[in-house]
Design a protein around this motif. Structure first.
Motif: not given
Length: 58
Positions: A5-8, A40-53
């Motif tokens: 939903k949020f990262w596609a 925690a879930g919002a952090t877990i689903i964040r792709p590795e390529w997404a900007p840090p923080g």
């Protein structure tokens, strides 16, 4: 579901297409997650390529 939903449609070259963590957390809470789980879930689903923080607030 949250990841899709949020990262596609997020574009790694355009940070404005990345969701705010607050949005993801609120959606997860509506799905029955506790505040802590949603955060925690919002952090877990964040792709590795997404900007840090945490991108929060608008």
């Amino acid at each position: 579901m949250a990841s899709e939903k949020f990262w596609a449609n997020a574009d790694r070259d355009d940070i404005t297409t990345c969701p705010y963590n607050d949005e993801v957390e609120e959606w997860l809470k509506k799905q029955g997650f506790s505040q802590r789980q949603a955060k925690a879930g919002a952090t877990i689903i964040r792709p590795e390529w997404a900007p840090p923080g945490r991108r929060s607030g608008k």
